[in-house]
Scaffold this motif. Structure first.
Motif, PDB file in Angstrom:
ATOM      1  N   GLU A  48      -4.727   7.288   4.922  1.00  0.00           N
ATOM      2  CA  GLU A  48      -4.903   7.284   6.369  1.00  0.00           C
ATOM      3  C   GLU A  48      -3.941   6.293   7.015  1.00  0.00           C
ATOM      4  OE1 GLU A  48      -8.878   6.067   7.312  1.00  0.00           O
ATOM      5  OE2 GLU A  48      -8.767   4.251   6.088  1.00  0.00           O
ATOM      6  N   ILE A  49      -3.848   6.380   8.329  1.00  0.00           N
ATOM      7  CA  ILE A  49      -3.024   5.446   9.092  1.00  0.00           C
ATOM      8  C   ILE A  49      -3.887   4.835  10.191  1.00  0.00           C
ATOM      9  CG2 ILE A  49      -2.171   7.119  10.810  1.00  0.00           C
ATOM     10  CD1 ILE A  49       0.592   5.702  10.537  1.00  0.00           C
ATOM     11  N   THR A  50      -3.680   3.554  10.475  1.00  0.00           N
ATOM     12  CA  THR A  50      -4.402   2.853  11.528  1.00  0.00           C
ATOM     13  C   THR A  50      -3.395   2.261  12.493  1.00  0.00           C
ATOM     14  OG1 THR A  50      -6.220   2.308  10.012  1.00  0.00           O
ATOM     15  CG2 THR A  50      -6.054   1.024  12.042  1.00  0.00           C
ATOM     16  N   LEU A  51      -3.411   2.715  13.739  1.00  0.00           N
ATOM     17  CA  LEU A  51      -2.502   2.236  14.777  1.00  0.00           C
ATOM     18  C   LEU A  51      -3.272   1.319  15.713  1.00  0.00           C
ATOM     19  CD1 LEU A  51      -0.820   5.671  15.605  1.00  0.00           C
ATOM     20  CD2 LEU A  51      -0.134   3.997  13.872  1.00  0.00           C
ATOM     21  N   ILE A  52      -2.728   0.145  15.981  1.00  0.00           N
ATOM     22  CA  ILE A  52      -3.454  -0.859  16.765  1.00  0.00           C
ATOM     23  C   ILE A  52      -2.565  -1.437  17.859  1.00  0.00           C
ATOM     24  CG2 ILE A  52      -4.740  -3.037  16.675  1.00  0.00           C
ATOM     25  CD1 ILE A  52      -5.203  -2.527  13.698  1.00  0.00           C
ATOM     26  N   THR A  53      -3.126  -1.587  19.060  1.00  0.00           N
ATOM     27  CA  THR A  53      -2.453  -2.281  20.142  1.00  0.00           C
ATOM     28  C   THR A  53      -3.518  -2.920  21.035  1.00  0.00           C
ATOM     29  OG1 THR A  53      -0.710  -2.088  21.818  1.00  0.00           O
ATOM     30  CG2 THR A  53      -2.393  -0.362  21.810  1.00  0.00           C
ATOM     31  N   CYS A  54      -3.099  -3.767  21.968  1.00  0.00           N
ATOM     32  CA  CYS A  54      -4.043  -4.381  22.913  1.00  0.00           C
ATOM     33  C   CYS A  54      -4.577  -3.317  23.872  1.00  0.00           C
ATOM     34  CB  CYS A  54      -3.360  -5.499  23.702  1.00  0.00           C
ATOM     35  SG  CYS A  54      -2.894  -6.926  22.679  1.00  0.00           S
TER      36      CYS A  54
ATOM     37  N   LEU B 101      -8.725  -2.955   9.147  1.00  0.00           N
ATOM     38  CA  LEU B 101      -7.558  -3.179   8.292  1.00  0.00           C
ATOM     39  C   LEU B 101      -7.837  -2.841   6.835  1.00  0.00           C
ATOM     40  CD1 LEU B 101      -6.450  -6.686   9.644  1.00  0.00           C
ATOM     41  CD2 LEU B 101      -5.853  -4.439  10.548  1.00  0.00           C
ATOM     42  N   ASP B 102      -9.108  -2.685   6.487  1.00  0.00           N
ATOM     43  CA  ASP B 102      -9.489  -2.498   5.087  1.00  0.00           C
ATOM     44  C   ASP B 102      -8.949  -1.187   4.526  1.00  0.00           C
ATOM     45  OD1 ASP B 102     -10.863  -4.853   5.286  1.00  0.00           O
ATOM     46  OD2 ASP B 102     -12.846  -3.917   5.484  1.00  0.00           O
ATOM     47  N   ASP B 103      -8.680  -1.226   3.236  1.00  0.00           N
ATOM     48  CA  ASP B 103      -8.306  -0.013   2.522  1.00  0.00           C
ATOM     49  C   ASP B 103      -9.555   0.597   1.905  1.00  0.00           C
ATOM     50  OD1 ASP B 103      -6.851   1.977   1.172  1.00  0.00           O
ATOM     51  OD2 ASP B 103      -6.805   0.726  -0.635  1.00  0.00           O
ATOM     52  N   ARG B 104      -9.865   1.816   2.297  1.00  0.00           N
ATOM     53  CA  ARG B 104     -11.071   2.485   1.804  1.00  0.00           C
ATOM     54  C   ARG B 104     -10.759   3.515   0.722  1.00  0.00           C
ATOM     55  NH1 ARG B 104     -13.716   4.824   7.132  1.00  0.00           N
ATOM     56  NH2 ARG B 104     -11.579   5.609   7.369  1.00  0.00           N
ATOM     57  N   GLY B 105      -9.538   3.402   0.162  1.00  0.00           N
ATOM     58  CA  GLY B 105      -9.149   4.342  -0.874  1.00  0.00           C
ATOM     59  C   GLY B 105      -8.853   5.726  -0.343  1.00  0.00           C
ATOM     60  N   LYS B 106      -8.532   5.821   0.948  1.00  0.00           N
ATOM     61  CA  LYS B 106      -8.215   7.100   1.583  1.00  0.00           C
ATOM     62  C   LYS B 106      -6.800   7.051   2.152  1.00  0.00           C
ATOM     63  CE  LYS B 106     -11.216   8.807   4.377  1.00  0.00           C
ATOM     64  NZ  LYS B 106     -12.171   8.949   5.507  1.00  0.00           N
TER      65      LYS B 106
ATOM     66  N   ARG C  52       0.826  -1.202   0.000  1.00  0.00           N
ATOM     67  CA  ARG C  52       0.000   0.000   0.000  1.00  0.00           C
ATOM     68  C   ARG C  52       0.866   1.261   0.000  1.00  0.00           C
ATOM     69  NH1 ARG C  52      -4.786  -1.416   4.424  1.00  0.00           N
ATOM     70  NH2 ARG C  52      -5.706  -3.186   3.286  1.00  0.00           N
ATOM     71  N   THR C  53       0.331   2.323  -0.565  1.00  0.00           N
ATOM     72  CA  THR C  53       1.042   3.595  -0.629  1.00  0.00           C
ATOM     73  C   THR C  53       0.396   4.611   0.317  1.00  0.00           C
ATOM     74  OG1 THR C  53      -0.341   4.314  -2.484  1.00  0.00           O
ATOM     75  CG2 THR C  53       1.730   3.215  -3.019  1.00  0.00           C
ATOM     76  N   PRO C  54       1.186   5.289   1.141  1.00  0.00           N
ATOM     77  CA  PRO C  54       0.633   6.245   2.108  1.00  0.00           C
ATOM     78  C   PRO C  54      -0.159   7.379   1.464  1.00  0.00           C
ATOM     79  CG  PRO C  54       2.889   5.683   2.677  1.00  0.00           C
ATOM     80  CD  PRO C  54       2.631   5.097   1.325  1.00  0.00           C
ATOM     81  N   GLU C  55       0.175   7.743   0.245  1.00  0.00           N
ATOM     82  CA  GLU C  55      -0.507   8.863  -0.397  1.00  0.00           C
ATOM     83  C   GLU C  55      -1.966   8.562  -0.739  1.00  0.00           C
ATOM     84  OE1 GLU C  55       2.300   7.559  -1.428  1.00  0.00           O
ATOM     85  OE2 GLU C  55       3.878   9.099  -1.471  1.00  0.00           O
TER      86      GLU C  55
ATOM     87  N   GLN D 201       9.536   3.967   3.833  1.00  0.00           N
ATOM     88  CA  GLN D 201      10.062   3.672   2.509  1.00  0.00           C
ATOM     89  C   GLN D 201      10.666   4.914   1.855  1.00  0.00           C
ATOM     90  OE1 GLN D 201       6.902   1.703   0.377  1.00  0.00           O
ATOM     91  NE2 GLN D 201       6.938  -0.073   1.721  1.00  0.00           N
ATOM     92  N   GLY D 202      11.440   5.653   2.647  1.00  0.00           N
ATOM     93  CA  GLY D 202      12.184   6.795   2.121  1.00  0.00           C
ATOM     94  C   GLY D 202      11.431   8.108   2.101  1.00  0.00           C
ATOM     95  N   GLU D 203      10.152   8.131   2.484  1.00  0.00           N
ATOM     96  CA  GLU D 203       9.365   9.353   2.498  1.00  0.00           C
ATOM     97  C   GLU D 203       8.930   9.679   3.932  1.00  0.00           C
ATOM     98  OE1 GLU D 203       9.034  11.247  -0.087  1.00  0.00           O
ATOM     99  OE2 GLU D 203       9.818   9.862  -1.585  1.00  0.00           O
ATOM    100  N   PHE D 204       8.461  10.916   4.125  1.00  0.00           N
ATOM    101  CA  PHE D 204       8.078  11.383   5.455  1.00  0.00           C
ATOM    102  C   PHE D 204       6.657  11.947   5.390  1.00  0.00           C
ATOM    103  CE2 PHE D 204       8.444  13.966   9.339  1.00  0.00           C
ATOM    104  CZ  PHE D 204       9.123  13.082  10.157  1.00  0.00           C
TER     105      PHE D 204
END
Length: 229
Positions: free
Chosen positions: A153-159, A146-151, A86-89, A124-127
């Motif tokens: 975004e970032i999803t951070l997960i922990t217990c 976990l799904d990609d909605r075409g946006k 996946r690409t962050p952009e 991957q080399g970008e910020f």
């Protein structure tokens, strides 16, 4: 003692950042559970681990390497990312980390993140910069996060707690922009402060734990000696 071992490993293991787009198998949320002592003792600290980036949350003092995939070894020293293709952009970047009960360890302080706070991802080399727009507790079976909605975004997960649990804490953020060089330098300066602060607190914690362990050991030996007499 398990936390002390993980702190030592985090501060002494070699991590090298590389660009990678290797695919990894999807991992169900229920598969990510706090490590036991056996997993910590089996950690290989003499090899160099290859990270694909770095995640920084200045407001909650999180600064961790980000690895491709979710393996027991990598999760003891950083966070894992799913779907490296996946690409962050344009897509949802999913990052998973352990919550082991100590705030300054791994994703322990993620539960304190607030809506409106920034997340910085070197990937991957970008910020990239994200703004948290949602936090929630979910069941481990709710894999739709976990799904990609075409946006972008970032999803951070922990217990949701530092023991085996069927719930997860999720923080979602929206990509706002790629920071300027000046902003990037400021974040990197904050990162140095986070590292120093966490190292200081973790060192003090280790000294206290070891001192208490030795004290208990001495007391135990004295009790055994008196009983044997």
């Amino acid at each position: 003692m398990k936390q002390v071992l993980i702190i030592y490993q985090t501060e002494h293991v070699a991590v090298k950042t590389v660009d990678t787009n290797e695919r990894t198998e999807n991992v169900p949320l229920e598969a990510v559970q706090p490590p036991d002592l056996a997993a910590v003792l089996a950690f290989e600290n003499k090899q160099t681990y290859q990270a694909t980036g770095q995640i920084i949350l200045p407001k909650v003092d999180i600064d961790l390497p980000v690895f491709t995939g979710v393996t027991d070894q990598q999760m003891l020293i950083g966070a894992g990312t799913l779907f490296p293709e996946r690409t962050p952009e344009k897509q949802n970047i999913v990052v998973i980390g352990h919550h082991l009960g100590r705030n300054n360890l791994l994703f322990g302080q993620l539960l304190d993140v607030k809506v409106g706070e920034s997340v910085y991802l070197s990937y991957q080399g970008e910020f990239y910069q994200y703004i948290i727009n949602q936090t929630k507790i979910i069941q481990q079976t709710e894999l739709n996060v976990l799904d990609d909605r075409g946006k972008a975004e970032i999803t951070l997960i922990t217990c949701d707690k530092p023991t085996r649990t069927d719930q997860r804490f999720v923080a979602k953020g929206q990509l706002v922009r790629q920071p300027s060089q000046k902003s990037k330098e400021q974040v990197l300066q904050q990162r140095e402060a986070i590292q120093k602060n966490n190292k200081r607190k973790n060192s003090s914690y280790c000294v206290i734990v070891i001192a208490l362990f030795l004290l208990c050991l001495v007391i135990g030996i004295r009790i055994i000696t008196k009983i044997s007499q």
